[in-house]
Enzyme design. Structure first.
Site, PDB file in Angstrom:
ATOM      1  N   HIS A 186       0.853  -1.190   0.000  1.00 57.63           N
ATOM      2  CA  HIS A 186       0.000   0.000   0.000  1.00 57.63           C
ATOM      3  C   HIS A 186       0.889   1.240   0.000  1.00 57.63           C
ATOM      4  CE1 HIS A 186      -3.221   2.775   1.104  1.00 57.63           C
ATOM      5  NE2 HIS A 186      -4.036   1.814   0.743  1.00 57.63           N
TER       6      HIS A 186
ATOM      7  N   ASP B 232      -7.955  -5.358  -0.060  1.00 61.93           N
ATOM      8  CA  ASP B 232      -8.395  -6.271  -1.128  1.00 61.93           C
ATOM      9  C   ASP B 232      -8.008  -7.720  -0.898  1.00 61.93           C
ATOM     10  OD1 ASP B 232      -7.586  -3.530  -3.151  1.00 61.93           O
ATOM     11  OD2 ASP B 232      -9.605  -4.313  -2.842  1.00 61.93           O
TER      12      ASP B 232
END
Ligand code: SDX
Length: 436
Positions: free
Chosen positions: A311, A368
């Protein structure tokens, strides 16, 4: 705009000329250097590939501390909202900046119900798509198509209509998604039921039959509502920045969010939830216990990444992934489902979190990584996963659109560049051109 100046400055010495740039500070003591006057004072711009170090705005919608794994919507920790709130209440919080009173919640719910149907002529638009059309392509085009039925949408000055347009968009994005799923399967469309709440109505439109309603199990409705809450906003991510970019040109709400859908579709962004399940399924089919895949994901030339990992902001565990992982175990136990992909996902996580490659780069599971496991358990088809991300993210996009619309000093977003193309060049008639 909030006054975030600190009275302190940063000194910048450019070729002997020293300028002072204001230091700004946010609510949570995050600090920045305000370079708004840099070019005027020095002729220089900054360069920041991917905006990793650049704040595009000040915002009061969402706070993330990537090092500590903190996420708060309007100051409220995501863990509290996940446990105590609902998607509709969280949507109101994000858009209007406070948790709704009973009367405000009732009014908002009424607006969602009153605006849950598409204009009946919209159904002809669905006819135009091939059954293989990706639902994100359908969603982005149908949002703009639906906007055509509301002329008031284009009059940016009609602030009072904002509440109706916002509720219409949140409500209809769900209807468009359900209709596109039904069309892709050649099934008759199922209209929303005004007596159903938001998430239950979506499951009804997806899975009911003309002659028999889908059985709405509370644990199923709750799991999907939780997914929507956890996806509702995430400050200046790629798709939200896209919405703000388009909104800064004073494009309307539907046009701005349709652009957000397109950005979210990318596999490096919201499209990752679909890519994670495809990755886990490939690993399952190949009989790999995950170690071969992890080895490939570390190799630059392999073209493989551990999807659902890493991320730009979180350099710690994504708090949403932690919540979703727990919800996976709970839902699959309640539904008595034993999904081999969950086991593979957990083994991949374990392997990666003990592997120096991932540890050194601070790569952790993101939102996700496990969300697809829940959506599979709900019988949501993989190609619809990113559409559900968009449904969840809609209130966040609307909140950021509103933040720009309400800012009387808002300017159009127009980044600069460092040009590296050919120097001065001139036109050459075609007969005099040689191969390049
Ligand atoms: C979302 O921004 C948001 O808030 C987004 C989001 C939201 O709610 O809106 O949180 C939702 O988009 C989550 C991210 C979903 N995408 C994925 O899961 C795709 C896989 N992840 C990567 O593509 C990547 O981690 C990104 C895109 C998420 C972040 O990319 P960055 O910040 O540009 O980091 P990078 O690509 O520069 O990676 C740094 C290093 C590189 O190695 P080196 O060049 O230093 O040797 O880490 C490596 C990368 O190769 N790396 C990975 C990896 N992610 C980064 N290596 C293997 N697998 C990965 N997943």
């Amino acid at each position: 705009m909030t006054d975030i100046t600190t009275g302190k400055t940063a000194k910048l010495d450019i070729e002997g000329k020293v300028i002072e740039l204001p230091i700004v500070e946010g609510t949570e003591q995050e600090r920045g250097v305000d370079i708004s006057n840099l070019r005027a004072a020095t002729g220089y711009i900054t360069l920041d590939d991917g905006y990793g170090n650049t704040g595009s705005c000040q915002s009061s919608v969402t706070f993330i501390d990537g090092d500590k794994g903190i996420l708060r919507y309007r100051g409220i920790p995501i863990e509290e909202l996940a446990e105590k709130s609902t998607f509709v209440e969280t949507a109101y919080l994000l858009i209007y900046g406070h948790l709704p009173t009973k009367a405000e919640f009732q009014r908002f719910s009424q607006l969602l119900t009153q605006n849950e149907n598409l204009h009946e002529d919209m159904k002809y638009h669905f006819e135009g798509f091939p059954s293989t059309a990706h639902p994100m392509a359908i969603l982005s085009s149908m949002i703009n198509a639906s906007g055509c039925f509301y002329p008031g949408l284009l009059e940016q000055t009609r602030r009072d209509e904002f509440a109706v347009h916002a509720a219409r968009l949140i409500s209809q994005v769900r209807t468009i998604a359900a209709f596109s799923y039904r069309k892709s399967r050649g099934m008759p469309i199922i209209y929303p039921k005004p007596t159903y709440k938001y998430t239950a109505n979506f499951l009804h439109m997806l899975f009911s039959d003309v002659y028999q309603d889908y059985e709405l199990r509370p644990e199923v409705v709750h799991a999907l509502d939780l997914i929507f809450v956890l996806h509702a906003d995430h400050e200046q991510n790629c798709s939200t920045s896209t919405v703000r970019m388009v909104a800064s040109a004073q494009a309307n709400l539907f046009a701005s969010t349709a652009a957000g859908v397109c950005a979210l579709w990318g596999p490096l962004h919201g499209g990752a939830n679909q890519a994670v399940i495809e990755m886990l399924s490939d690993i399952h089919r190949s009989g790999d216990n995950g170690s071969r895949f992890i080895a490939a994901a570390k190799e630059k030339g392999s073209g493989k990444k551990l999807m659902g990992f890493g991320h730009r902001v979180y350099k710690n565990y994504d708090p949403r992934a932690r919540i979703i992982k727990k919800a996976c175990d709970k839902l699959l136990a309640a539904l008595n489902i034993n999904d081999p992909l969950l086991g593979i996902a957990k083994r991949l996580e374990e392997g990666a979190l003990s592997d120096p490659y991932f540890v050194e780069r601070k790569l952790y599971p993101n939102v996700d990584f496990y969300s697809g496991i829940i959506m599979r358990a709900l019988n949501i088809p993989t190609e619809m996963f990113t559409v559900l991300f968009a449904i969840g993210r809609m209130p966040g996009w609307i909140a950021h659109f509103k933040e720009i619309q309400d800012d009387t000093k808002a300017r159009i977003y127009r980044p600069r560049q460092i040009y590296v193309g050919p120097p001065l060049n001139h036109y050459v008639p075609i007969e005099e051109r040689r191969v390049g």
